[in-house]
Design a protein around this motif. Structure first.
Motif, PDB file in Angstrom:
ATOM      1  N   LEU A 234      -0.565   3.754  -7.709  1.00 21.39           N
ATOM      2  CA  LEU A 234      -0.927   3.419  -6.329  1.00 21.39           C
ATOM      3  C   LEU A 234       0.167   3.847  -5.356  1.00 21.39           C
ATOM      4  O   LEU A 234      -0.120   4.402  -4.291  1.00 21.39           O
ATOM      5  CB  LEU A 234      -1.189   1.912  -6.196  1.00 21.39           C
ATOM      6  N   ALA A 235       1.416   3.604  -5.726  1.00 22.00           N
ATOM      7  CA  ALA A 235       2.539   4.018  -4.880  1.00 22.00           C
ATOM      8  C   ALA A 235       2.571   5.538  -4.748  1.00 22.00           C
ATOM      9  O   ALA A 235       2.812   6.074  -3.653  1.00 22.00           O
ATOM     10  CB  ALA A 235       3.853   3.490  -5.450  1.00 22.00           C
ATOM     11  N   GLU A 236       2.315   6.230  -5.847  1.00 15.50           N
ATOM     12  CA  GLU A 236       2.299   7.687  -5.825  1.00 15.50           C
ATOM     13  C   GLU A 236       1.213   8.208  -4.888  1.00 15.50           C
ATOM     14  O   GLU A 236       1.443   9.109  -4.073  1.00 15.50           O
ATOM     15  CB  GLU A 236       2.067   8.224  -7.239  1.00 15.50           C
ATOM     16  N   LYS A 237       0.028   7.635  -4.984  1.00 11.17           N
ATOM     17  CA  LYS A 237      -1.086   8.077  -4.145  1.00 11.17           C
ATOM     18  C   LYS A 237      -0.771   7.851  -2.667  1.00 11.17           C
ATOM     19  O   LYS A 237      -1.027   8.719  -1.827  1.00 11.17           O
ATOM     20  CB  LYS A 237      -2.356   7.328  -4.551  1.00 11.17           C
ATOM     21  N   ALA A 238      -0.219   6.694  -2.339  1.00  5.66           N
ATOM     22  CA  ALA A 238       0.142   6.405  -0.945  1.00  5.66           C
ATOM     23  C   ALA A 238       1.230   7.358  -0.462  1.00  5.66           C
ATOM     24  O   ALA A 238       1.167   7.872   0.664  1.00  5.66           O
ATOM     25  CB  ALA A 238       0.595   4.952  -0.818  1.00  5.66           C
ATOM     26  N   PHE A 239       2.235   7.607  -1.294  1.00  4.22           N
ATOM     27  CA  PHE A 239       3.307   8.545  -0.945  1.00  4.22           C
ATOM     28  C   PHE A 239       2.733   9.933  -0.662  1.00  4.22           C
ATOM     29  O   PHE A 239       3.106  10.592   0.315  1.00  4.22           O
ATOM     30  CB  PHE A 239       4.346   8.604  -2.073  1.00  4.22           C
ATOM     31  N   GLU A 240       1.799  10.386  -1.500  1.00  3.08           N
ATOM     32  CA  GLU A 240       1.186  11.704  -1.312  1.00  3.08           C
ATOM     33  C   GLU A 240       0.402  11.782  -0.005  1.00  3.08           C
ATOM     34  O   GLU A 240       0.204  12.865   0.535  1.00  3.08           O
ATOM     35  CB  GLU A 240       0.269  12.033  -2.493  1.00  3.08           C
ATOM     36  N   GLN A 241      -0.020  10.624   0.520  1.00  5.76           N
ATOM     37  CA  GLN A 241      -0.731  10.573   1.795  1.00  5.76           C
ATOM     38  C   GLN A 241       0.231  10.402   2.973  1.00  5.76           C
ATOM     39  O   GLN A 241      -0.200  10.240   4.114  1.00  5.76           O
ATOM     40  CB  GLN A 241      -1.746   9.432   1.781  1.00  5.76           C
ATOM     41  N   GLY A 242       1.538  10.411   2.683  1.00  2.93           N
ATOM     42  CA  GLY A 242       2.537  10.283   3.736  1.00  2.93           C
ATOM     43  C   GLY A 242       2.769   8.864   4.211  1.00  2.93           C
ATOM     44  O   GLY A 242       3.316   8.650   5.296  1.00  2.93           O
ATOM     45  N   LEU A 243       2.382   7.890   3.405  1.00  4.80           N
ATOM     46  CA  LEU A 243       2.526   6.485   3.787  1.00  4.80           C
ATOM     47  C   LEU A 243       3.810   5.886   3.236  1.00  4.80           C
ATOM     48  O   LEU A 243       4.341   6.341   2.230  1.00  4.80           O
ATOM     49  CB  LEU A 243       1.315   5.695   3.282  1.00  4.80           C
ATOM     50  N   ARG A 244       4.277   4.839   3.902  1.00  3.67           N
ATOM     51  CA  ARG A 244       5.464   4.101   3.456  1.00  3.67           C
ATOM     52  C   ARG A 244       4.985   2.843   2.737  1.00  3.67           C
ATOM     53  O   ARG A 244       4.126   2.121   3.233  1.00  3.67           O
ATOM     54  CB  ARG A 244       6.358   3.790   4.638  1.00  3.67           C
ATOM     55  N   VAL A 245       5.561   2.588   1.562  1.00  4.97           N
ATOM     56  CA  VAL A 245       5.048   1.572   0.648  1.00  4.97           C
ATOM     57  C   VAL A 245       6.119   0.535   0.333  1.00  4.97           C
ATOM     58  O   VAL A 245       7.263   0.876   0.041  1.00  4.97           O
ATOM     59  CB  VAL A 245       4.579   2.223  -0.682  1.00  4.97           C
TER      60      VAL A 245
END
Length: 140
Positions: free
Chosen positions: A21-32
Motif C-alpha cells: 500500500l505504501a509503495e502504491k501511494a508513493f508511486e502516485q506521488g503521495l506522502r504516507v
C-alpha cells in the motif's frame, strides 16, 4: 477509509500488505504515514520495507526524524505522534482509530484474517461510520 481484509492471519502477510500500500501511494506521488502498534512493529515494517519486493524501492524512514530527512522522505513509519507533513495517506496498524484520522485525505486499515483482528476492525469501522464517513471493504 478503506479496509483491506486479508484471508491470512499471519503477521508477515499483514506487514507485506502495508508495504505494498505504501509503495502504491508513493508511486502516485503521495506522502504516507504508517502508524504501527508499537516501536518493535515500527522496526519490523522499516526492515520489511527494504526487502518485501526485489522490483522496487520505497523511500522511507522512521519518524520522528530530522526535519530535512522527513521532508525528503515520502513514507514515514511511527508508533507515536503522526507527522504533520505526511497527511495524504495514513496506513493504520493500531488497534484503535487515531485521533487525527480526519486530517488525512485517505486512511487504509489492514486487517489480518483472524477473528480477533476482525473484531477490532469492526470497532474501528463503527468509529469511522459514527464520524460520518463511509468506509469501504476490500477482501484480499
Amino acid at each position: 477509509v478503506d479496509f483491506y481484509v486479508l484471508s491470512a492471519a499471519d503477521r508477515r502477510s499483514r506487514l507485506t500488505t502495508v508495504c505494498r500500500l505504501a509503495e502504491k501511494a508513493f508511486e502516485q506521488g503521495l506522502r504516507v504515514a504508517v502508524r504501527t502498534s508499537a516501536p518493535a512493529e515500527t522496526v519490523e515494517v522499516d526492515e520489511l520495507m527494504w526487502t518485501f519486493s526485489d522490483r522496487s524501492f520505497v523511500p522511507h524512514g522512521v519518524w520522528p526524524a530530522e526535519p530535512d530527512f522527513a521532508a525528503a522522505t515520502p513514507v514515514l513509519i511511527t508508533s507515536g505522534a503522526l507527522p504533520e507533513s505526511h497527511r495524504d495517506v495514513l496506513v493504520n496498524l493500531g488497534a484503535d482509530v487515531p485521533a487525527e484520522f480526519a486530517t488525512f485525505a485517505r486512511v487504509c486499515e489492514v486487517v489480518a484474517g483472524d477473528e480477533d483482528a476482525k473484531h477490532q476492525a469492526r470497532r474501528r469501522w463503527r468509529s469511522y461510520k459514527d464520524a460520518g464517513l463511509a468506509p469501504e471493504n476490500h477482501n484480499l
